[in-house]
Design an enzyme around this catalytic site. Structure first.
Site, PDB file in Angstrom:
ATOM      1  N   ASN A 239      15.522  24.936  21.165  1.00 37.52           N
ATOM      2  CA  ASN A 239      16.051  25.588  22.373  1.00 37.52           C
ATOM      3  C   ASN A 239      14.989  26.439  23.056  1.00 37.52           C
ATOM      4  OD1 ASN A 239      18.680  24.624  22.605  1.00 37.52           O
ATOM      5  ND2 ASN A 239      19.482  26.086  21.128  1.00 37.52           N
ATOM      6  N   ASP A 248      21.430  20.983  23.935  1.00 33.57           N
ATOM      7  CA  ASP A 248      22.797  20.453  24.008  1.00 33.57           C
ATOM      8  C   ASP A 248      22.804  18.935  23.854  1.00 33.57           C
ATOM      9  OD1 ASP A 248      23.688  23.004  24.372  1.00 33.57           O
ATOM     10  OD2 ASP A 248      23.972  22.824  26.538  1.00 33.57           O
ATOM     11  N   GLU A 275      24.790  25.099  15.590  1.00 31.88           N
ATOM     12  CA  GLU A 275      24.138  23.858  15.186  1.00 31.88           C
ATOM     13  C   GLU A 275      24.660  23.348  13.846  1.00 31.88           C
ATOM     14  OE1 GLU A 275      21.306  27.280  14.092  1.00 31.88           O
ATOM     15  OE2 GLU A 275      22.691  26.764  15.698  1.00 31.88           O
TER      16      GLU A 275
END
Length: 362
Positions: A239, A248, A275
C-alpha cells in the site's frame, strides 16, 4: 518506585467506508462526527505513544457493547451495520507489567434515515392537515350542489364513487408494487450485510454464523472441522509503495484465488479484516486441510503481485491452520484462537509458509 502505567493510546486513522476522515496522530481532542445513516463500515486504527513492546489493547463501543473486549495485540477495529444512535468508542492499553493506562475516546453519531427526522414528520403532519382541509372544502361544495338539484347529486355521487373505486384499485396496485420492491431491497441488504463490499466474498459476520453452524453439525456427527487464517505478508509495504487502489486490487485477486481453490459447496472463504482471510473446511482432518492450505499459499505466490516488502519482490501469504473433532471443553472460539497462534508461528518462522497448532492448547 514502580514504573508508571502506559500512556493512553492515540487514534492514528479513522476510515468511514472507503474514505479516510482522520489520518495522523492527535491530542485526544477529536470532535464528534456525524455519519450518514447508510454508513456500512467504520474502521478505527490506534497505537501507543511509545515504542514499548508487549502492549495489549482493550476496547468497547458504547452503548453497543456491555463490557470491555478481551485483551488483544491488534491495533485496529472495524464496525459494520451500525444502527442510528450516539456512540462512544473507547480504547485503552495494558503494559507488560499488567498496568492499564488511561483510555482514549471518540464520540460519533449515526444519523437516522430521513423519514425519521423531525422535519419529515412535520411535513407529514402539514400534508395531512392540508389534505383534510381539501377534503372538507370538496365535501362542502358537493353538499351545496346536492341541496340544489337532487338529480345532480345522485349523478355526482355515482361519479365520485366510481372515481374512488378506481383510485382505490390504483392505490392497491401501487402498495403491492411498493411491497415487492421493499422485499427485493431487503433481500439485497441481507446479501450485502453478509458479504465484503471490496472482494465480494463472505465477511466476518457471515464467517461467525457459518462457524457456529458447522461447529454444531460437526459435534453432532463427531466429524473433524478445519479452520485456516491467512495473512498477506508485508501488505502495508504494498500500500505504501503502490497506493491503496493497487492494494485493493491485490485483495480482490487473493479472494478470487481462495474461491477458486476452496470450492466445495460446504466450504466457506471470508475476509476476516484488513489483509486477513479465513476459511472453513468441514469434514476435513489436519492432513487434508494442510494440503489445501499449501495449495492456497502456492497459488497466491504464483500470482506474482508486486510487493517491495516481500522476499521475492512479490506478494506472499502466511497461513495458520488447525483441525479438530468437537469434544467437551473445546469450543469454536478456541479453534479460532489455535489457528491464530499457528498464524503467528508462521510469521515468526519467516512468513510465506503454513503452520499448524493443537486445538485448545496454550
Amino acid at each position: 518506585a514502580p514504573p508508571p502505567p502506559p500512556a493512553s493510546p492515540t487514534l492514528s486513522s479513522i476510515r468511514i467506508d472507503e474514505q479516510i476522515v482522520f489520518d495522523g496522530w492527535d491530542d485526544h481532542s477529536l470532535p464528534p462526527a456525524e455519519l450518514p445513516q447508510r454508513v456500512r463500515r467504520v474502521r478505527v486504527e490506534f497505537g501507543p505513544l511509545s515504542h514499548q513492546g508487549g502492549l495489549a489493547y482493550q476496547f468497547r463501543l458504547d452503548p453497543q457493547d456491555d463490557a470491555w473486549s478481551d485483551w488483544s495485540t491488534r491495533a485496529d477495529l472495524e464496525f459494520t451495520t451500525l444502527q442510528a444512535a450516539s456512540y462512544t468508542f473507547r480504547v485503552r492499553v495494558r503494559g507488560t507489567d499488567g498496568q492499564v493506562g488511561p483510555e482514549t475516546t471518540w464520540n460519533f453519531i449515526v444519523n437516522p434515515p430521513w423519514y425519521r427526522t423531525l422535519s419529515a414528520r412535520a411535513v407529514t403532519v402539514l400534508a395531512l392537515f392540508a389534505l383534510i382541509g381539501i377534503l372538507v372544502a370538496v365535501r362542502t361544495r358537493v353538499l351545496k350542489r346536492e341541496a340544489a338539484v337532487l338529480s345532480q347529486r345522485v349523478e355526482e355521487k355515482t361519479r365520485d364513487l366510481q372515481t374512488a373505486i378506481n383510485e382505490l384499485r390504483e392505490a392497491r396496485q401501487q402498495v403491492e408494487e411498493q411491497n415487492r420492491l421493499l422485499e427485493a431491497a431487503n433481500a439485497r441488504l441481507d446479501v450485502e450485510s453478509r458479504h465484503d463490499s471490496l472482494t465480494g466474498i463472505a465477511n466476518r459476520r457471515q464467517f461467525d454464523l457459518a462457524l457456529a453452524e458447522e461447529w454444531l453439525r460437526a459435534r453432532r456427527q463427531k466429524a473433524p472441522l478445519a479452520i485456516g487464517i491467512l495473512d498477506l505478508d508485508f501488505f502495508k509495504d504494498l500500500n505504501d509503495a503502490h497506493g491503496h487502489p493497487e492494494g485493493d486490487e491485490a485483495l480482490r485477486q487473493v479472494a478470487k484465488t481462495l474461491q477458486g481453490t476452496i470450492r466445495r459447496p460446504t466450504d466457506l472463504v471470508a475476509r476476516y479484516g484488513g489483509e486477513e482471510f479465513v476459511f472453513i473446511l468441514p469434514d476435513t482432518d489436519l492432513a487434508g486441510a494442510l494440503s489445501v492450505a499449501e495449495d492456497v499459499r502456492a497459488r497466491i505466490e504464483a500470482l506474482k503481485l508486486r510487493n517491495p516488502g516481500g522476499s521475492q519482490g512479490h506478494l506472499t501469504a502466511s497461513v495458520g491452520l488447525v483441525a479438530a473433532v468437537p469434544a467437551d471443553g473445546l469450543t469454536a472460539d478456541k479453534l479460532v484462537a489455535a489457528a491464530d497462534r499457528a498464524l503467528y508461528a508462521a510469521k515468526a518462522g519467516g512468513r510465506n509458509r503454513v503452520r499448524t497448532s493443537e486445538a485448545g492448547g496454550d
